[in-house]
Design an enzyme around this catalytic site. Structure first.
Site, short mmCIF file in Angstrom:
data_model
loop_
_atom_site.label_atom_id
_atom_site.label_comp_id
_atom_site.label_asym_id
_atom_site.label_seq_id
_atom_site.Cartn_x
_atom_site.Cartn_y
_atom_site.Cartn_z
N SER A 10 38.86 31.75 21.39
CA SER A 10 38.82 30.38 21.92
C SER A 10 37.56 29.81 21.30
CB SER A 10 38.81 30.09 23.42
OG SER A 10 37.30 30.78 23.90
N ASP B 91 42.24 30.25 18.97
CA ASP B 91 42.78 29.90 20.25
C ASP B 91 42.57 28.66 20.72
OD1 ASP B 91 44.81 30.67 22.05
OD2 ASP B 91 43.44 32.21 23.41
N ASP C 258 45.74 22.83 21.19
CA ASP C 258 46.15 22.56 22.29
C ASP C 258 45.88 21.11 22.75
OD1 ASP C 258 46.82 22.62 25.22
OD2 ASP C 258 45.43 24.22 25.58
N GLU D 213 51.17 23.79 22.24
CA GLU D 213 51.65 24.27 23.60
C GLU D 213 52.48 23.04 24.28
OE1 GLU D 213 48.78 26.04 26.20
OE2 GLU D 213 49.12 24.62 27.86
N HIS E 258 46.89 31.09 33.38
CA HIS E 258 45.77 31.78 32.69
C HIS E 258 45.14 32.39 33.95
CE1 HIS E 258 46.22 29.09 29.11
NE2 HIS E 258 46.00 30.22 28.49
N GLY E 259 44.69 33.48 34.02
CA GLY E 259 43.85 34.47 34.98
C GLY E 259 44.67 35.16 36.09
N HIS F 21 51.33 32.82 26.95
CA HIS F 21 49.83 32.86 27.41
C HIS F 21 49.58 33.44 28.85
CE1 HIS F 21 47.65 30.46 24.01
NE2 HIS F 21 49.11 30.40 23.64
N GLY G 27 48.94 36.54 29.88
CA GLY G 27 49.73 37.77 30.20
C GLY G 27 49.00 38.74 31.11
N THR H 201 42.08 37.66 30.46
CA THR H 201 41.19 38.01 31.77
C THR H 201 41.26 39.48 31.97
OG1 THR H 201 42.35 36.08 32.18
CG2 THR H 201 41.01 37.37 33.99
ZN LIG Z 1 45.98 30.79 26.60
#
Ligand SMILES: [Zn+2]
Length: 296
Positions: free
Chosen positions: A59, A91, A113, A145, A193-194, A222, A224, A247
């Protein structure tokens, strides 16, 4: 060696998913690469093609820490030394400047994004990003996205609820892909996310199927981390071709560092402490790669 586009097409055909693993440092990279070697060995033992391709994701924050040109050099050196299909993705890139910087440095793919913007504005800016990207490197893969993926790459104590309007809508996705000319679509299908301590929301497998039916480009999942294995397999069956994991790797890194410090309270040598973190991350990545390649 096949390029990333060909590798993704092959995964689509074989109904497998390519693992996209985010890293922050050399320990993370070493762990992901070592896991890909183990998974490749397991694949060849199963009588299948002997390389499990991987995508390393960074990222904006992750690549600022490592260095944009430095991460490109690291990935290139592994690809060449081991003749191994390892690729690099920028990313969640938020600006055209950062897209340009990554492509000029030699990234294989970029994710632009603008999912927080209204549809037409997202289209306008993404279209511009695609145009700029192709001018620098005609072979670059551009992902964008659509829909709203909640959360961030951390562990949440409270549950997160997904709303119907968060999900990617098939009709909008079809229009978005056509208007922007992107190569890959990141979808919101119940993923966050998380990791939620009490369990992540369930994936909407039916929505993945609907999106797959209309999408001319591969779909990316995203967030996962924290999704049970059976849901991941169902998502791949329904049409997901790339799965992002971050994460769970951050958590493994933290646990590995803590364990090493606890077991060696006097040790100060980083290369004697960090292998414990590498070992923890590697375990997670190896399990994911086996799952994405249907080896378990
Ligand atoms: Zn992501």
């Amino acid at each position: 060696m096949k390029n990333l586009k060909e590798i993704i097409q092959e995964a689509q055909k074989d109904k497998l998913a390519i693992g996209h693993f985010n890293i922050s440092d050399l320990a993370g990279l070493k762990a992901v690469f070592a896991a890909s070697q183990e998974a490749s060995l397991a694949l060849s033992k199963a009588g299948r093609e002997a390389a499990v391709p991987i995508i390393i994701g960074v990222s904006e924050g992750e690549r600022d820490f490592i260095g944009v040109k430095q991460i490109v050099a690291l990935i290139k050196s592994l690809r060449e030394e081991y003749n191994f299909p390892i690729f690099l993705n920028a990313d969640h890139t938020k600006s055209l400047e950062k897209i340009k910087e990554a492509i000029e440095a030699g990234f294989d793919a970029v994710m632009f994004d603008k999912s927080d913007l209204p549809l037409e504005e997202n289209i306008k800016q993404t279209k511009q990003a695609v145009e700029n990207a192709r001018n620098i490197n005609p072979n670059i893969l551009v992902e964008a996205e659509l829909g709203y993926i909640r959360g961030s790459s951390t562990v949440f104590g409270e549950s997160i609820s997904i709303k119907e309007e968060d999900l990617t809508k098939p009709a909008e996705a079809s229009y978005f892909i056509k208007e922007t000319g992107i190569n890959l679509l990141a979808v919101a299908v119940g993923n966050i996310h998380g990791i939620v301590a009490s369990g992540n929301p369930k994936l909407n497998i039916e929505r993945i199927r609907e999106l797959k039916a209309i999408s001319p480009v591969p779909l990316v999942l995203h967030g996962g981390s924290g999704i049970p294995d059976n849901e991941i397999l169902a998502a791949i069956d329904a049409g997901i071709s790339i799965i992002h994991i971050n994460t769970e790797l951050r958590l493994a890194w933290r646990q590995g560092v803590e364990k090493a410090l606890k077991e060696n309270p006097e040790e100060i040598t980083p290369y004697k402490l960090l292998p414990t973190a590498i070992g923890e991350i590697k375990k997670v990545v190896e399990q994911k790669l086996k799952l994405f390649n249907r080896l378990i």
